[in-house]
Design a protein around this motif. Structure first.
Motif, PDB file in Angstrom:
ATOM      1  N   ILE A  29     -72.434 -43.576 -50.522  1.00  0.00           N
ATOM      2  CA  ILE A  29     -71.033 -43.544 -50.952  1.00  0.00           C
ATOM      3  C   ILE A  29     -70.393 -44.865 -50.530  1.00  0.00           C
ATOM      4  O   ILE A  29     -70.294 -45.165 -49.346  1.00  0.00           O
ATOM      5  CB  ILE A  29     -70.260 -42.369 -50.324  1.00  0.00           C
ATOM      6  CG1 ILE A  29     -70.852 -41.031 -50.769  1.00  0.00           C
ATOM      7  CG2 ILE A  29     -68.779 -42.445 -50.706  1.00  0.00           C
ATOM      8  CD1 ILE A  29     -70.171 -39.820 -50.146  1.00  0.00           C
ATOM      9  N   VAL A  30     -69.990 -45.656 -51.508  1.00  0.00           N
ATOM     10  CA  VAL A  30     -69.303 -46.918 -51.232  1.00  0.00           C
ATOM     11  C   VAL A  30     -67.830 -46.624 -50.953  1.00  0.00           C
ATOM     12  O   VAL A  30     -67.160 -45.947 -51.738  1.00  0.00           O
ATOM     13  CB  VAL A  30     -69.437 -47.897 -52.413  1.00  0.00           C
ATOM     14  CG1 VAL A  30     -68.572 -49.138 -52.195  1.00  0.00           C
ATOM     15  CG2 VAL A  30     -70.898 -48.291 -52.603  1.00  0.00           C
ATOM     16  N   VAL A  31     -67.352 -47.121 -49.820  1.00  0.00           N
ATOM     17  CA  VAL A  31     -65.940 -47.006 -49.457  1.00  0.00           C
ATOM     18  C   VAL A  31     -65.345 -48.408 -49.545  1.00  0.00           C
ATOM     19  O   VAL A  31     -65.769 -49.305 -48.809  1.00  0.00           O
ATOM     20  CB  VAL A  31     -65.770 -46.447 -48.030  1.00  0.00           C
ATOM     21  CG1 VAL A  31     -64.296 -46.421 -47.629  1.00  0.00           C
ATOM     22  CG2 VAL A  31     -66.365 -45.049 -47.940  1.00  0.00           C
ATOM     23  N   PRO A  32     -64.373 -48.648 -50.423  1.00  0.00           N
ATOM     24  CA  PRO A  32     -63.864 -50.014 -50.632  1.00  0.00           C
ATOM     25  C   PRO A  32     -62.813 -50.446 -49.615  1.00  0.00           C
ATOM     26  O   PRO A  32     -61.937 -51.247 -49.918  1.00  0.00           O
ATOM     27  CB  PRO A  32     -63.293 -49.945 -52.049  1.00  0.00           C
ATOM     28  CG  PRO A  32     -62.830 -48.545 -52.181  1.00  0.00           C
ATOM     29  CD  PRO A  32     -63.793 -47.695 -51.387  1.00  0.00           C
ATOM     30  N   PHE A  33     -62.925 -49.915 -48.401  1.00  0.00           N
ATOM     31  CA  PHE A  33     -62.026 -50.254 -47.302  1.00  0.00           C
ATOM     32  C   PHE A  33     -62.838 -50.353 -46.017  1.00  0.00           C
ATOM     33  O   PHE A  33     -63.991 -49.914 -45.962  1.00  0.00           O
ATOM     34  CB  PHE A  33     -60.919 -49.197 -47.153  1.00  0.00           C
ATOM     35  CG  PHE A  33     -60.073 -49.032 -48.378  1.00  0.00           C
ATOM     36  CD1 PHE A  33     -59.049 -49.928 -48.658  1.00  0.00           C
ATOM     37  CD2 PHE A  33     -60.325 -48.008 -49.279  1.00  0.00           C
ATOM     38  CE1 PHE A  33     -58.282 -49.798 -49.808  1.00  0.00           C
ATOM     39  CE2 PHE A  33     -59.567 -47.864 -50.431  1.00  0.00           C
ATOM     40  CZ  PHE A  33     -58.548 -48.770 -50.692  1.00  0.00           C
ATOM     41  N   ALA A  34     -62.224 -50.914 -44.994  1.00  0.00           N
ATOM     42  CA  ALA A  34     -62.917 -51.141 -43.728  1.00  0.00           C
ATOM     43  C   ALA A  34     -63.259 -49.828 -43.029  1.00  0.00           C
ATOM     44  O   ALA A  34     -62.605 -48.797 -43.228  1.00  0.00           O
ATOM     45  CB  ALA A  34     -62.054 -52.009 -42.813  1.00  0.00           C
ATOM     46  N   ALA A  35     -64.277 -49.883 -42.193  1.00  0.00           N
ATOM     47  CA  ALA A  35     -64.665 -48.727 -41.387  1.00  0.00           C
ATOM     48  C   ALA A  35     -63.545 -48.364 -40.416  1.00  0.00           C
ATOM     49  O   ALA A  35     -62.844 -49.235 -39.905  1.00  0.00           O
ATOM     50  CB  ALA A  35     -65.944 -49.034 -40.616  1.00  0.00           C
ATOM     51  N   GLY A  36     -63.378 -47.066 -40.198  1.00  0.00           N
ATOM     52  CA  GLY A  36     -62.384 -46.603 -39.236  1.00  0.00           C
ATOM     53  C   GLY A  36     -61.042 -46.248 -39.823  1.00  0.00           C
ATOM     54  O   GLY A  36     -60.218 -45.617 -39.162  1.00  0.00           O
ATOM     55  N   THR A  39     -59.462 -43.684 -45.390  1.00  0.00           N
ATOM     56  CA  THR A  39     -60.404 -43.392 -46.475  1.00  0.00           C
ATOM     57  C   THR A  39     -61.826 -43.327 -45.953  1.00  0.00           C
ATOM     58  O   THR A  39     -62.621 -42.481 -46.393  1.00  0.00           O
ATOM     59  CB  THR A  39     -60.279 -44.448 -47.597  1.00  0.00           C
ATOM     60  OG1 THR A  39     -58.943 -44.429 -48.097  1.00  0.00           O
ATOM     61  CG2 THR A  39     -61.236 -44.153 -48.738  1.00  0.00           C
ATOM     62  N   ASP A  40     -62.159 -44.181 -45.010  1.00  0.00           N
ATOM     63  CA  ASP A  40     -63.484 -44.154 -44.396  1.00  0.00           C
ATOM     64  C   ASP A  40     -63.719 -42.822 -43.685  1.00  0.00           C
ATOM     65  O   ASP A  40     -64.806 -42.245 -43.770  1.00  0.00           O
ATOM     66  CB  ASP A  40     -63.607 -45.314 -43.402  1.00  0.00           C
ATOM     67  CG  ASP A  40     -64.956 -45.333 -42.692  1.00  0.00           C
ATOM     68  OD1 ASP A  40     -65.976 -45.574 -43.371  1.00  0.00           O
ATOM     69  OD2 ASP A  40     -64.996 -45.082 -41.472  1.00  0.00           O
ATOM     70  N   ARG A  41     -62.706 -42.317 -43.011  1.00  0.00           N
ATOM     71  CA  ARG A  41     -62.846 -41.046 -42.294  1.00  0.00           C
ATOM     72  C   ARG A  41     -63.053 -39.894 -43.267  1.00  0.00           C
ATOM     73  O   ARG A  41     -63.885 -39.001 -43.031  1.00  0.00           O
ATOM     74  CB  ARG A  41     -61.617 -40.805 -41.418  1.00  0.00           C
ATOM     75  CG  ARG A  41     -61.527 -41.782 -40.258  1.00  0.00           C
ATOM     76  CD  ARG A  41     -60.155 -41.757 -39.605  1.00  0.00           C
ATOM     77  NE  ARG A  41     -59.946 -40.547 -38.834  1.00  0.00           N
ATOM     78  CZ  ARG A  41     -58.794 -40.251 -38.223  1.00  0.00           C
ATOM     79  NH1 ARG A  41     -57.766 -41.087 -38.314  1.00  0.00           N
ATOM     80  NH2 ARG A  41     -58.679 -39.144 -37.540  1.00  0.00           N
ATOM     81  N   VAL A  42     -62.329 -39.909 -44.380  1.00  0.00           N
ATOM     82  CA  VAL A  42     -62.520 -38.881 -45.405  1.00  0.00           C
ATOM     83  C   VAL A  42     -63.945 -38.958 -45.951  1.00  0.00           C
ATOM     84  O   VAL A  42     -64.618 -37.930 -46.126  1.00  0.00           O
ATOM     85  CB  VAL A  42     -61.503 -39.047 -46.556  1.00  0.00           C
ATOM     86  CG1 VAL A  42     -61.834 -38.111 -47.714  1.00  0.00           C
ATOM     87  CG2 VAL A  42     -60.085 -38.773 -46.059  1.00  0.00           C
ATOM     88  N   LEU A  46     -66.814 -36.112 -45.904  1.00  0.00           N
ATOM     89  CA  LEU A  46     -67.378 -35.637 -47.163  1.00  0.00           C
ATOM     90  C   LEU A  46     -68.898 -35.805 -47.181  1.00  0.00           C
ATOM     91  O   LEU A  46     -69.621 -34.920 -47.658  1.00  0.00           O
ATOM     92  CB  LEU A  46     -66.756 -36.394 -48.343  1.00  0.00           C
ATOM     93  CG  LEU A  46     -67.232 -35.964 -49.727  1.00  0.00           C
ATOM     94  CD1 LEU A  46     -66.839 -34.506 -50.006  1.00  0.00           C
ATOM     95  CD2 LEU A  46     -66.657 -36.876 -50.811  1.00  0.00           C
ATOM     96  N   ALA A  47     -69.389 -36.925 -46.658  1.00  0.00           N
ATOM     97  CA  ALA A  47     -70.834 -37.162 -46.619  1.00  0.00           C
ATOM     98  C   ALA A  47     -71.543 -36.035 -45.876  1.00  0.00           C
ATOM     99  O   ALA A  47     -72.594 -35.541 -46.317  1.00  0.00           O
ATOM    100  CB  ALA A  47     -71.118 -38.508 -45.950  1.00  0.00           C
ATOM    101  N   GLU A  48     -70.964 -35.624 -44.772  1.00  0.00           N
ATOM    102  CA  GLU A  48     -71.551 -34.536 -43.983  1.00  0.00           C
ATOM    103  C   GLU A  48     -71.545 -33.230 -44.778  1.00  0.00           C
ATOM    104  O   GLU A  48     -72.526 -32.472 -44.772  1.00  0.00           O
ATOM    105  CB  GLU A  48     -70.749 -34.361 -42.689  1.00  0.00           C
ATOM    106  CG  GLU A  48     -71.310 -33.337 -41.729  1.00  0.00           C
ATOM    107  CD  GLU A  48     -72.695 -33.681 -41.218  1.00  0.00           C
ATOM    108  OE1 GLU A  48     -73.505 -32.747 -41.036  1.00  0.00           O
ATOM    109  OE2 GLU A  48     -72.991 -34.882 -41.017  1.00  0.00           O
ATOM    110  N   ALA A  49     -70.437 -32.963 -45.490  1.00  0.00           N
ATOM    111  CA  ALA A  49     -70.307 -31.714 -46.245  1.00  0.00           C
ATOM    112  C   ALA A  49     -71.191 -31.690 -47.495  1.00  0.00           C
ATOM    113  O   ALA A  49     -71.535 -30.613 -47.996  1.00  0.00           O
ATOM    114  CB  ALA A  49     -68.847 -31.498 -46.643  1.00  0.00           C
TER     115      ALA A  49
END
Length: 324
Positions: A29-36, A39-42, A46-49
């Motif tokens: 899953i590409v997140v177009p924002f920095a880690a932390g 959106t990264d937290r969501v 979601l990846a876990e779910a």
């Protein structure tokens, strides 16, 4: 005849791929924002779910920030359409077509829509020394201080920037935008009194509201929130700013051309993830509301984004501030 055989072979290959998906390969899953960030937290929740409904597949996050999310989104638009590279993006999917004038993809035609994940409320907050104690008093203060108000944001294209643009448009009040490189420095300066107002996600503002380091006036949702911390805040609509609604929604996308059977597997997995009790609990802890309406369906998701593009385009054009 050769063409028919070739087409049949291709169809069989697609079916075999769909049956095997995901076949021992990780889904990214590409997140177009920095880690932390929010959106990264969501995305990580979601990846876990998604792992269980995807048959135990590994789901990993790839942070590709920059240019109002367009760099990461472009990476997915160009990716092999096999289901193994997905995009999780927020409201930027509706604002990038206007905010980035040379955007290297078309939001409405270069992606397959898989469903909306959640909605994150926004909160209107102010520096602690601002004299207004409620939204009615805030509107009077704004009227008295026109031309002198500093409105902070976390950078061009950020959630706070977009909310600020809409707020100025709705109130017909020009404020001086003060962009920062992220939410943290913006909130720091708000607490310190260097800026006057900020409209940002509850995921960012709740700790400061709870600690009474800022003044909170309203939420941007259609109905009041039920979370204990924010349940007493009025909506902007009930406070007098009619039809003002902004939520920072997140959606899941695949590259255009991903086979329909693969898309169905991912879409079904997403629906299962949105019902996962642990995922719902994690999202509630972030102040987010997990989607349950028709937008969780691909077609509903696509119609919603088209409506959001139509909503934001004139506001961004009127402001004349772009990310490129």
């Amino acid at each position: 005849m050769k063409k028919l055989f070739a087409l049949a072979a291709m169809a069989l290959a697609v079916c075999a791929h769909a049956q095997d998906f995901p076949a021992g390969k990780p889904v990214t899953i590409v997140v177009p924002f920095a880690a932390g960030g929010p959106t990264d937290r969501v995305a990580r929740d979601l990846a876990e779910a998604l792992r269980k409904p995807l048959g135990g597949a590994s789901v990993i996050i790839d942070n590709v920030p920059g240019a109002g999310s367009s760099i990461g989104a472009a990476k997915v638009a160009r990716a092999n359409p096999d289901g193994y590279t997905l995009l999780l993006n927020h409201i930027a999917m509706a604002t990038v077509p206007t905010l980035v004038r040379n955007v290297p993809f078309k939001v409405e035609t270069d992606f397959e829509y898989l469903g909306i994940v959640n909605d994150v409320p926004m909160t209107l907050i102010a520096k602690p020394s601002l004299p207004a104690t409620n939204y009615k008093e805030l509107t009077a203060w704004i009227a008295t201080n026109k031309g002198k108000i500093n409105l902070g944001n976390a950078g061009i294209g950020s959630a706070s920037h977009l909310c600020g643009l809409l707020y100025q448009s709705a109130t017909k009040t020009e404020m001086t935008p003060v962009p920062y490189k992220g939410t943290a420095p913006a909130i720091t300066d708000l607490i310190g009194g260097q800026i006057d107002l900020l409209c940002d996600q509850s995921t960012n503002t709740s700790p400061q509201i709870e600690a009474k380091k800022v003044k909170a006036y309203a939420v941007t949702t259609p109905k009041r929130l039920t979370t204990p911390l924010l349940k007493d805040l009025p909506t902007l609509d009930e406070a007098g700013l009619k039809n003002f609604q902004v939520t920072i929604w997140h959606g899941l996308y695949a590259p255009k051309g991903t086979p329909a059977p693969v898309l169905k597997k991912i879409s079904d997995a997403l629906k299962a993830a949105l019902k996962d009790a642990d995922f719902i609990k994690r999202e509630e802890a972030l102040g987010a509301v997990v989607a349950t309406d028709g937008r969780i369906e691909p077609e509903g998701h696509k119609k919603f984004v088209a409506a959001e593009i139509a909503k934001w385009s004139p506001i961004i054009k009127a402001a004349g501030v772009y990310a490129d």
